[in-house]
Write a protein that holds these residues in place. Structure first.
Motif, PDB file in Angstrom:
ATOM      1  N   ILE A  87     -26.286 -14.443 -31.241  1.00  0.00           N
ATOM      2  CA  ILE A  87     -25.308 -14.333 -30.157  1.00  0.00           C
ATOM      3  C   ILE A  87     -25.957 -14.859 -28.878  1.00  0.00           C
ATOM      4  CG2 ILE A  87     -24.018 -12.727 -28.687  1.00  0.00           C
ATOM      5  CD1 ILE A  87     -23.624 -10.971 -31.181  1.00  0.00           C
ATOM      6  N   ARG A  88     -25.251 -15.763 -28.208  1.00  0.00           N
ATOM      7  CA  ARG A  88     -25.732 -16.319 -26.941  1.00  0.00           C
ATOM      8  C   ARG A  88     -25.013 -15.602 -25.805  1.00  0.00           C
ATOM      9  NH1 ARG A  88     -28.801 -21.187 -26.989  1.00  0.00           N
ATOM     10  NH2 ARG A  88     -28.784 -20.540 -24.831  1.00  0.00           N
ATOM     11  N   TYR A  89     -25.629 -15.589 -24.628  1.00  0.00           N
ATOM     12  CA  TYR A  89     -24.973 -14.951 -23.489  1.00  0.00           C
ATOM     13  C   TYR A  89     -25.418 -15.596 -22.189  1.00  0.00           C
ATOM     14  CZ  TYR A  89     -29.227 -12.418 -22.202  1.00  0.00           C
ATOM     15  OH  TYR A  89     -30.495 -12.104 -21.801  1.00  0.00           O
ATOM     16  N   TRP A  90     -24.612 -15.403 -21.164  1.00  0.00           N
ATOM     17  CA  TRP A  90     -25.009 -15.718 -19.806  1.00  0.00           C
ATOM     18  C   TRP A  90     -24.306 -14.752 -18.864  1.00  0.00           C
ATOM     19  CZ3 TRP A  90     -22.732 -19.791 -22.683  1.00  0.00           C
ATOM     20  CH2 TRP A  90     -21.385 -20.012 -22.439  1.00  0.00           C
ATOM     21  N   VAL A  91     -24.842 -14.672 -17.656  1.00  0.00           N
ATOM     22  CA  VAL A  91     -24.327 -13.756 -16.647  1.00  0.00           C
ATOM     23  C   VAL A  91     -23.970 -14.556 -15.409  1.00  0.00           C
ATOM     24  CG1 VAL A  91     -24.878 -11.755 -15.188  1.00  0.00           C
ATOM     25  CG2 VAL A  91     -25.747 -11.871 -17.533  1.00  0.00           C
ATOM     26  N   THR A  92     -22.795 -14.298 -14.855  1.00  0.00           N
ATOM     27  CA  THR A  92     -22.367 -14.953 -13.622  1.00  0.00           C
ATOM     28  C   THR A  92     -21.920 -13.893 -12.614  1.00  0.00           C
ATOM     29  OG1 THR A  92     -20.133 -15.229 -14.523  1.00  0.00           O
ATOM     30  CG2 THR A  92     -21.634 -17.097 -14.738  1.00  0.00           C
ATOM     31  N   MET A 138     -25.948  -4.034 -15.604  1.00  0.00           N
ATOM     32  CA  MET A 138     -26.155  -5.195 -16.464  1.00  0.00           C
ATOM     33  C   MET A 138     -27.452  -5.129 -17.274  1.00  0.00           C
ATOM     34  SD  MET A 138     -24.682  -7.876 -17.626  1.00  0.00           S
ATOM     35  CE  MET A 138     -23.376  -8.278 -16.478  1.00  0.00           C
ATOM     36  N   PRO A 139     -28.619  -4.862 -16.674  1.00  0.00           N
ATOM     37  CA  PRO A 139     -29.846  -4.833 -17.491  1.00  0.00           C
ATOM     38  C   PRO A 139     -29.777  -3.851 -18.666  1.00  0.00           C
ATOM     39  CG  PRO A 139     -30.426  -4.981 -15.181  1.00  0.00           C
ATOM     40  CD  PRO A 139     -28.933  -4.720 -15.234  1.00  0.00           C
ATOM     41  N   LEU A 160     -20.653 -10.699 -17.870  1.00  0.00           N
ATOM     42  CA  LEU A 160     -21.458 -11.037 -19.039  1.00  0.00           C
ATOM     43  C   LEU A 160     -20.557 -11.750 -20.034  1.00  0.00           C
ATOM     44  CD1 LEU A 160     -23.971 -10.818 -20.893  1.00  0.00           C
ATOM     45  CD2 LEU A 160     -23.093  -8.576 -21.606  1.00  0.00           C
ATOM     46  N   SER A 161     -20.905 -12.987 -20.369  1.00  0.00           N
ATOM     47  CA  SER A 161     -20.179 -13.751 -21.383  1.00  0.00           C
ATOM     48  C   SER A 161     -21.021 -13.787 -22.646  1.00  0.00           C
ATOM     49  CB  SER A 161     -19.911 -15.172 -20.900  1.00  0.00           C
ATOM     50  OG  SER A 161     -19.072 -15.177 -19.767  1.00  0.00           O
ATOM     51  N   ILE A 191     -27.420  -5.348 -21.404  1.00  0.00           N
ATOM     52  CA  ILE A 191     -28.036  -6.443 -22.158  1.00  0.00           C
ATOM     53  C   ILE A 191     -29.105  -5.911 -23.101  1.00  0.00           C
ATOM     54  CG2 ILE A 191     -29.490  -8.504 -21.963  1.00  0.00           C
ATOM     55  CD1 ILE A 191     -27.845  -9.230 -19.465  1.00  0.00           C
ATOM     56  N   THR A 192     -29.907  -4.971 -22.644  1.00  0.00           N
ATOM     57  CA  THR A 192     -30.940  -4.377 -23.499  1.00  0.00           C
ATOM     58  C   THR A 192     -30.314  -3.716 -24.717  1.00  0.00           C
ATOM     59  OG1 THR A 192     -32.419  -4.035 -21.619  1.00  0.00           O
ATOM     60  CG2 THR A 192     -32.819  -2.689 -23.587  1.00  0.00           C
ATOM     61  N   HIS A 193     -29.253  -2.967 -24.501  1.00  0.00           N
ATOM     62  CA  HIS A 193     -28.570  -2.288 -25.604  1.00  0.00           C
ATOM     63  C   HIS A 193     -28.016  -3.308 -26.604  1.00  0.00           C
ATOM     64  CE1 HIS A 193     -26.192   0.859 -27.596  1.00  0.00           C
ATOM     65  NE2 HIS A 193     -25.295  -0.107 -27.739  1.00  0.00           N
ATOM     66  N   LEU A 194     -27.317  -4.313 -26.103  1.00  0.00           N
ATOM     67  CA  LEU A 194     -26.721  -5.319 -26.994  1.00  0.00           C
ATOM     68  C   LEU A 194     -27.789  -6.141 -27.710  1.00  0.00           C
ATOM     69  CD1 LEU A 194     -23.747  -6.480 -24.742  1.00  0.00           C
ATOM     70  CD2 LEU A 194     -23.638  -5.015 -26.778  1.00  0.00           C
ATOM     71  N   ALA A 195     -28.871  -6.458 -27.013  1.00  0.00           N
ATOM     72  CA  ALA A 195     -29.957  -7.221 -27.641  1.00  0.00           C
ATOM     73  C   ALA A 195     -30.559  -6.445 -28.812  1.00  0.00           C
ATOM     74  CB  ALA A 195     -31.031  -7.561 -26.616  1.00  0.00           C
ATOM     75  N   HIS A 196     -30.673  -5.150 -28.649  1.00  0.00           N
ATOM     76  CA  HIS A 196     -31.191  -4.304 -29.735  1.00  0.00           C
ATOM     77  C   HIS A 196     -30.173  -4.212 -30.878  1.00  0.00           C
ATOM     78  CE1 HIS A 196     -33.332  -1.114 -31.772  1.00  0.00           C
ATOM     79  NE2 HIS A 196     -32.228  -0.391 -31.777  1.00  0.00           N
TER      80      HIS A 196
END
Length: 99
Positions: free
Chosen positions: A86-91, A70-71, A6-7, A74-79
């Motif tokens: 903040i932008r993000y992507w997953v690789t 990961m899900p 997660l970036s 991301i849910t925690h950080l989005a909240h």
């Protein structure tokens, strides 16, 4: 076991908050942060000097986690960071280890 990276691309002013949050929820898992420049941001998110240069100072935080984690991460950080831009992507991590 598939691992993902997660970036997170955030402003330098929010970097410490992001790091603090990750330290609380990631425990002793390793993650990294570094300074970078972002390109292509909306001009309303950039200072006048950044608009002239066409780039904005940013912090990049990278976290490697198992695919199943990961899900919820991301849910925690989005909240926690709703509305901060903040932008993000997953690789996919092809390989990782320690030498």
């Amino acid at each position: 076991m598939v691992k993902l990276c997660l970036s997170l691309i955030c402003s330098p002013s929010s970097e410490e908050q992001v790091l603090d949050e990750l330290l609380q929820i990631q425990g002793d898992n390793l993650f990294t942060s570094s300074m970078a420049f972002s390109h292509g941001l909306a001009p309303t998110r950039m200072a006048a000097s950044e608009q002239v240069l066409g780039r904005s100072a940013s912090a990049v935080v990278q976290v490697i986690v198992e695919e199943s984690a990961m899900p919820p991460l991301i849910t925690h950080l989005a909240h926690a960071f709703k509305g901060t831009g903040i932008r993000y992507w997953v690789t996919v991590v092809v390989m990782d280890g320690e030498m």
